[in-house]
Motif scaffolding. Structure first.
Motif, mmCIF file in Angstrom:
data_model
loop_
_atom_site.group_PDB
_atom_site.id
_atom_site.type_symbol
_atom_site.label_atom_id
_atom_site.label_comp_id
_atom_site.label_asym_id
_atom_site.label_seq_id
_atom_site.Cartn_x
_atom_site.Cartn_y
_atom_site.Cartn_z
ATOM 1 N N GLU A 249 11.501 64.440 6.182
ATOM 2 C CA GLU A 249 10.935 65.779 6.341
ATOM 3 C C GLU A 249 9.864 65.805 7.426
ATOM 4 O O GLU A 249 9.766 66.768 8.197
ATOM 5 C CB GLU A 249 10.351 66.270 5.006
ATOM 6 N N PHE A 250 9.064 64.756 7.489
ATOM 7 C CA PHE A 250 8.056 64.667 8.547
ATOM 8 C C PHE A 250 8.717 64.690 9.922
ATOM 9 O O PHE A 250 8.260 65.392 10.840
ATOM 10 C CB PHE A 250 7.242 63.384 8.371
ATOM 11 N N LEU A 251 9.805 63.947 10.079
ATOM 12 C CA LEU A 251 10.491 63.892 11.364
ATOM 13 C C LEU A 251 11.183 65.209 11.681
ATOM 14 O O LEU A 251 11.193 65.653 12.829
ATOM 15 C CB LEU A 251 11.508 62.748 11.357
ATOM 16 N N LYS A 252 11.766 65.865 10.676
ATOM 17 C CA LYS A 252 12.453 67.136 10.909
ATOM 18 C C LYS A 252 11.485 68.217 11.397
ATOM 19 O O LYS A 252 11.869 69.118 12.143
ATOM 20 C CB LYS A 252 13.137 67.609 9.619
ATOM 21 N N GLN A 253 10.221 68.135 10.966
ATOM 22 C CA GLN A 253 9.239 69.125 11.377
ATOM 23 C C GLN A 253 8.680 68.858 12.764
ATOM 24 O O GLN A 253 7.984 69.709 13.330
ATOM 25 C CB GLN A 253 8.080 69.155 10.364
ATOM 26 N N HIS A 254 8.989 67.702 13.338
ATOM 27 C CA HIS A 254 8.442 67.364 14.652
ATOM 28 C C HIS A 254 9.109 68.226 15.718
ATOM 29 O O HIS A 254 10.342 68.342 15.768
ATOM 30 C CB HIS A 254 8.692 65.883 14.952
ATOM 31 N N PRO A 255 8.330 68.845 16.604
ATOM 32 C CA PRO A 255 8.907 69.758 17.600
ATOM 33 C C PRO A 255 9.835 69.097 18.600
ATOM 34 O O PRO A 255 10.659 69.764 19.211
ATOM 35 C CB PRO A 255 7.666 70.332 18.303
ATOM 36 N N ASP A 256 9.727 67.785 18.785
ATOM 37 C CA ASP A 256 10.560 67.097 19.769
ATOM 38 C C ASP A 256 11.770 66.410 19.148
ATOM 39 O O ASP A 256 12.475 65.670 19.826
ATOM 40 C CB ASP A 256 9.723 66.050 20.522
ATOM 41 N N ILE A 257 12.004 66.652 17.857
ATOM 42 C CA ILE A 257 13.147 66.060 17.162
ATOM 43 C C ILE A 257 14.090 67.170 16.721
ATOM 44 O O ILE A 257 13.664 68.143 16.095
ATOM 45 C CB ILE A 257 12.684 65.223 15.955
ATOM 46 N N ILE A 258 15.372 67.026 17.074
ATOM 47 C CA ILE A 258 16.347 68.071 16.777
ATOM 48 C C ILE A 258 16.771 68.030 15.314
ATOM 49 O O ILE A 258 16.834 69.055 14.645
ATOM 50 C CB ILE A 258 17.589 67.924 17.687
ATOM 51 N N MET A 259 17.074 66.849 14.811
ATOM 52 C CA MET A 259 17.593 66.734 13.448
ATOM 53 C C MET A 259 17.501 65.283 12.998
ATOM 54 O O MET A 259 17.427 64.371 13.812
ATOM 55 C CB MET A 259 19.047 67.217 13.398
ATOM 56 N N ARG B 151 -0.463 64.662 6.623
ATOM 57 C CA ARG B 151 -1.328 63.544 6.238
ATOM 58 C C ARG B 151 -2.569 63.480 7.106
ATOM 59 O O ARG B 151 -3.644 63.093 6.643
ATOM 60 C CB ARG B 151 -0.539 62.226 6.357
ATOM 61 N N THR B 152 -2.437 63.894 8.365
ATOM 62 C CA THR B 152 -3.568 63.854 9.293
ATOM 63 C C THR B 152 -4.482 65.068 9.135
ATOM 64 O O THR B 152 -5.457 65.197 9.878
ATOM 65 C CB THR B 152 -3.050 63.793 10.732
ATOM 66 N N LYS B 153 -4.156 65.969 8.209
ATOM 67 C CA LYS B 153 -5.001 67.087 7.788
ATOM 68 C C LYS B 153 -5.239 68.135 8.877
ATOM 69 O O LYS B 153 -5.963 69.097 8.652
ATOM 70 C CB LYS B 153 -6.371 66.578 7.283
ATOM 71 N N HIS B 154 -4.644 67.957 10.053
ATOM 72 C CA HIS B 154 -4.913 68.884 11.158
ATOM 73 C C HIS B 154 -4.034 70.128 11.113
ATOM 74 O O HIS B 154 -4.266 71.084 11.862
ATOM 75 C CB HIS B 154 -4.678 68.174 12.494
ATOM 76 N N ALA B 155 -3.015 70.140 10.252
ATOM 77 C CA ALA B 155 -2.088 71.265 10.199
ATOM 78 C C ALA B 155 -1.689 71.525 8.759
ATOM 79 O O ALA B 155 -1.605 70.601 7.940
ATOM 80 C CB ALA B 155 -0.856 70.995 11.056
ATOM 81 N N ILE B 156 -1.413 72.791 8.487
ATOM 82 C CA ILE B 156 -1.073 73.181 7.125
ATOM 83 C C ILE B 156 -0.013 74.272 7.179
ATOM 84 O O ILE B 156 -0.045 75.152 8.036
ATOM 85 C CB ILE B 156 -2.340 73.654 6.365
ATOM 86 N N GLY B 157 0.985 74.191 6.297
ATOM 87 C CA GLY B 157 2.048 75.179 6.235
ATOM 88 C C GLY B 157 1.959 75.967 4.942
ATOM 89 O O GLY B 157 1.783 75.399 3.862
#
Length: 635
Positions: free
Chosen positions: A43-53, A539-545
Motif C-alpha cells: 500500500e505504501f508503494l501504491k501511494q507513491h506518485p512515481d509508481i504505477i502499480m 510513518r514519517t508523519k509529514h502527510a495524512i489522508g
C-alpha cells in the motif's frame, strides 16, 4: 542520482534490502523475490506518485514503474549495494521449496529470460526489418550489407544455448560461466561437423566410450540447456559439500563439466528435445483444431495474464516453436491483444475532458505501440474498467481474424508495431501479413470506438453542464448554484493560498494525484477540514489522508520533500483509522526547524478522487485562516 529517493522508497516498501532475495527487471517492472512477503508494504508503494502499480504474482513482488525501469533498477542497486545484474540470497532456495509449482515455474522462466529479453526484441526487430526490405526488393540476400545485418540479428538466436546457459546458471545459483561452457559445447563446430557428417551415406555414428550419441542440432534450442544448467547446479552444490574450500574452485567446475556435458549429449539433450517437439506439436494440434477460437481466446485473455505476470510461461513455448518449426503462430495472436489496449486508451484520450487523463492516455498510446502496455492498462484502461474490457474484446476479435489467416512470425521479439515486419515469410508479403494488419486494425478501431461512446463515465451533457455552471459561478461563492449539490472543504491550516500548479514539485503541480490548492502555513498546525476518518497516516508523519463522511478523499502533504526528515519535527495527535470532526487537531510541526533544515513548507491539499466531481473550485483568497472555506466540490 536522479532516482535516488525513489530507490530508497522502493527498498523501504519491499521490507528493506535484507528482505530482497533477488531482483531483475523487464520493460516496465522491477521483479523482486522477497524472503518474507509479509514485511513488504504494498500500500505504501501504491501511494507513491512515481509508481504505477504493485502486483504480487508468480512468486514475485512486482513494482511497475514505467519506461525508466532500467535507470531505477541501477539506482536501487547503488543505494542498496546490490550487484549490477541481480541480487541473490541463500534464502532463495528455501523460497522455491515453499512456492507452489506454478509460482516456481513462472519465477524460473522470468528469471532466465528477463535479462536477455531486450536483446531478443532488438534482434527480432532487426531480422523482421531485413525481411521487409527484401520483400520490398530494397535489399537482396546476396548483398554483404544484408549478411552482416542478418548476422547481427541472428547471432543471439543461433548462440541461444550459450546465452541461456549464463542466465540459467545465475537463476539456479550455479557458476554461470560453467553453464555457458555447457551451452557452447552443444553448438561447438566439432559437434556440428559430426552432425553434418552423420547425414552423409556410410557415415559412422558418434559415441562416448562406446555409448552411441543421438546427434541433434542444438542451435536456437531452449529447453536442453535449461535442464543441463539445473543438473549442473545440483552437482555443484553436492561437490562443494564434498571438496575442501582450498581446491573447491578448481575441482568442482572440472567435475561439473566432465559429467554434465556428456550427460547432456547422451540423455538430457535427447529427452529435452523430445519434450520440446512434444510441446510444439501439442500446441500446433490445439491451434489447428480451430485457429479462430484459439485466436479469440488468447487475444481476449493475454492482457489478464500480463497483469498477473503469468505471460512468462508462454515465452519458452514461443521460442520452442521457432526452434522446432522455424515459425510461431502464437505471437501474432498477441498483436491485437496489445493494440486493443492502445485503441481503448485512444478512445479515452479523445473522449475525456480531464487534461490529466488525456495526457496520460496519450502517452500510453505511444508506449503501447512499442509494446509497453503497462501505462495503458494500469494508468488508463483498468482503473476505468470498461475501456479494459473493450480492449480485451477487441483483442478477441482481432485474434480470431489473425487465427483464420494462420499468420506466423519468423523471429522472436516483443509484440509491437515492429511485429508486422516479423510476420513476413521468405516468399514475401502474402495473405497472412494482410490478415495480421486487418485483425489489428479491427481490434484498435473497435476498442477506440466502444470506449469513446461507452467507456468514459462523463457524457456530453455533463461536460457541457460543467462548463456552463463553472462559468456563471461567483468568484467566492460557488455554493450559490442550486442545480447541483456542493460540498465545502475547510482549510486545515492558516497561511497564504496559492494555486497547486505553482508548487515547486512536478508531481503535485501537474495534478497527477488530483486537483486542489496549496497553502504556505504561518502556524505549525494541521486540523481536520471535514468530519470523517483518518485513512492513512504516513510513518514519517509529514502527510495524512482523510476520507470525509461523504466519501471525499483528501491528502494533506506538509512541505515539499519533507519525507526526507523521516518524521523529525512532526508530531501526530491521531492514529490511522481514527474518527475525527472538523477542527480536530491532527498534527503539529516545528516550522523553524523544518525551514532551517532547508525544506519548503508549502503544503498541497489535494482531492485525490477529483474525477468523482464535476468541478473542484478553490478559494480566491490570498490569505486564509484555519476552518475557513477553502475548496468547493460540485457534484
Amino acid at each position: 542520482m536522479k532516482y535516488e529517493q525513489l530507490a530508497k522508497d522502493i527498498i523501504k516498501g519491499v521490507g528493506g534490502k535484507n528482505n530482497v532475495a533477488s531482483l531483475v527487471h523487464c520493460a516496465t517492472r522491477l521483479r523482486f523475490k522477497l524472503n518474507d512477503h509479509k514485511r513488504a508494504d504494498a500500500e505504501f508503494l501504491k501511494q507513491h506518485p512515481d509508481i504505477i502499480m504493485v502486483v504480487e504474482s508468480g512468486g514475485q513482488f512486482q513494482v511497475v514503474v514505467g519506461n525508466n525501469v532500467a535507470d531505477i533498477f541501477k539506482a536501487i542497486n547503488q543505494v542498496a549495494g546490490f550487484s549490477d545484474e541481480s541480487t541473490s540470497s541463500d534464502n532463495s532456495e528455501n523460497d522455491n521449496k515453499k512456492a507452489n509449482l506454478l509460482n516456481a515455474f513462472i519465477d524460473i522462466v522470468s528469471g532466465i529470460f528477463t535479462p536477455v529479453l531486450g536483446a531478443m526484441a532488438a534482434a527480432g526487430i532487426l531480422k523482421g526489418l531485413l525481411a521487409l526490405l527484401v520483400a520490398l526488393k530494397i535489399m537482396s540476400t546476396t548483398e554483404g550489407s544484408y549478411k552482416i545485418l542478418y548476422a547481427a540479428g541472428d547471432a543471439l538466436f543461433y548462440f541461444l544455448p550459450i546465452v541461456l546457459g549464463y542466465t540459467a546458471g545465475k537463476k539456479f545459483g550455479t557458476n554461470p560461466f560453467i553453464t555457458m561452457v555447457i551451452g557452447g559445447a552443444l553448438i561447438h563446430p566439432t559437434i556440428l561437423q559430426a552432425l553434418s557428417g552423420a547425414q552423409q551415406p556410410g557415415a559412422v555414428s558418434l559415441d562416448f566410450f562406446g555409448i552411441p550419441i543421438t546427434l541433434i542440432n542444438y542451435s536456437n534450442s531452449v529447453i536442453p540447456i535449461i535442464f543441463a544448467a539445473w543438473i549442473c547446479s545440483i552437482l555443484e552444490r553436492q561437490f562443494n559439500k564434498i571438496f575442501h574450500s582450498s581446491f573447491r574452485n578448481l575441482v568442482t567446475p572440472f567435475f561439473c563439466l566432465a559429467i554434465t556435458v556428456p550427460l547432456t549429449f547422451l540423455l538430457i539433450g535427447p529427452v529435452a528435445t523430445w519434450v520440446s517437439q512434444l510441446l510444439a506439436d501439442g500446441y500446433l494440434t490445439i491451434y489447428t483444431l480451430n485457429p479462430i477460437i484459439a485466436g479469440a481466446f488468447i487475444g481476449a485473455l493475454w492482457q489478464v495474464l500480463v497483469i498477473f505476470g503469468l505471460h512468462w510461461g508462454f515465452i519458452p513455448l514461443m521460442l520452442n516453436n521457432l526452434a522446432t518449426h522455424h515459425k510461431d503462430t502464437m505471437m501474432p495472436l498477441l498483436i491485437p491483444a496489445v493494440f486493443g489496449q492502445v485503441g481503448a486508451s485512444l478512445g479515452v484520450m479523445l473522449r475525456t475532458k480531464d487534461m490529466k487523463m488525456k495526457t496520460l492516455a496519450g502517452s500510453a498510446v505511444t508506449a503501447g505501440m512499442f509494446g509497453i502496455t503497462e501505462p495503458a492498462v494500469y494508468g488508463v484502461t483498468l482503473p476505468n474498467k470498461r475501456p479494459f474490457i473493450f480492449g480485451c474484446i477487441g483483442g478477441a476479435i482481432g485474434g480470431a481474424i489473425i487465427g483464420s489467416f494462420n499468420t506466423a512470425v519468423y523471429s522472436f521479439g516483443l509484440v509491437s508495431i515492429f511485429s508486422f515486419a516479423q510476420i513476413i515469410p521468405d516468399t514475401g508479403i502474402n495473405n497472412t501479413v494482410w490478415g495480421a494488419i486487418i485483425g489489428t486494425l479491427t481490434s484498435v478501431i473497435f476498442a477506440a470506438v466502444a470506449t469513446y461512446f461507452f467507456g468514459v463515465k462523463n457524457n456530453k451533457a455533463q461536460e457541457n453542464s460543467v462548463e456552463t455552471t463553472v462559468s456563471v459561478l461567483p468568484e467566492k461563492t460557488p455554493s450559490s448554484t442550486s442545480s447541483h449539490k456542493n460540498m465545502t472543504i475547510f482549510s486545515p491550516m492558516s497561511g497564504s493560498v496559492m494555486p497547486l500548479t505553482s508548487v515547486n514539485d512536478p508531481t503535485f503541480a501537474s495534478e497527477l494525484m488530483g486537483k486542489g490548492v496549496a497553502i504556505l502555513p504561518n502556524v505549525g498546525q494541521v486540523i481536520s477540514p471535514v468530519d470523517g476518518t483518518i485513512e492513512s497516516l504516513f510513518r514519517t508523519k509529514h502527510a495524512i489522508g482523510i476520507v470525509s463522511n461523504e466519501g471525499t478523499e483528501i491528502l494533506i502533504h506538509v512541505g515539499i520533500d519533507t519525507v526526507k526528515l523521516d518524521g523529525k519535527f512532526f508530531y501526530t495527535h491521531v492514529d490511522s483509522g481514527s474518527t475525527v470532526k472538523k477542527g480536530d487537531l491532527l498534527l503539529t510541526f516545528d516550522m523553524d526547524e523544518i525551514r532551517q533544515a532547508g525544506f519548503d513548507l508549502t503544503t498541497p491539499i489535494i482531492i485525490t478522487n477529483s474525477d468523482d466531481y464535476i468541478a473542484v473550485i478553490e478559494s480566491q483568497q490570498t490569505n486564509i485562516n484555519a476552518q475557513e472555506p477553502l475548496i468547493t466540490l460540485l457534484s
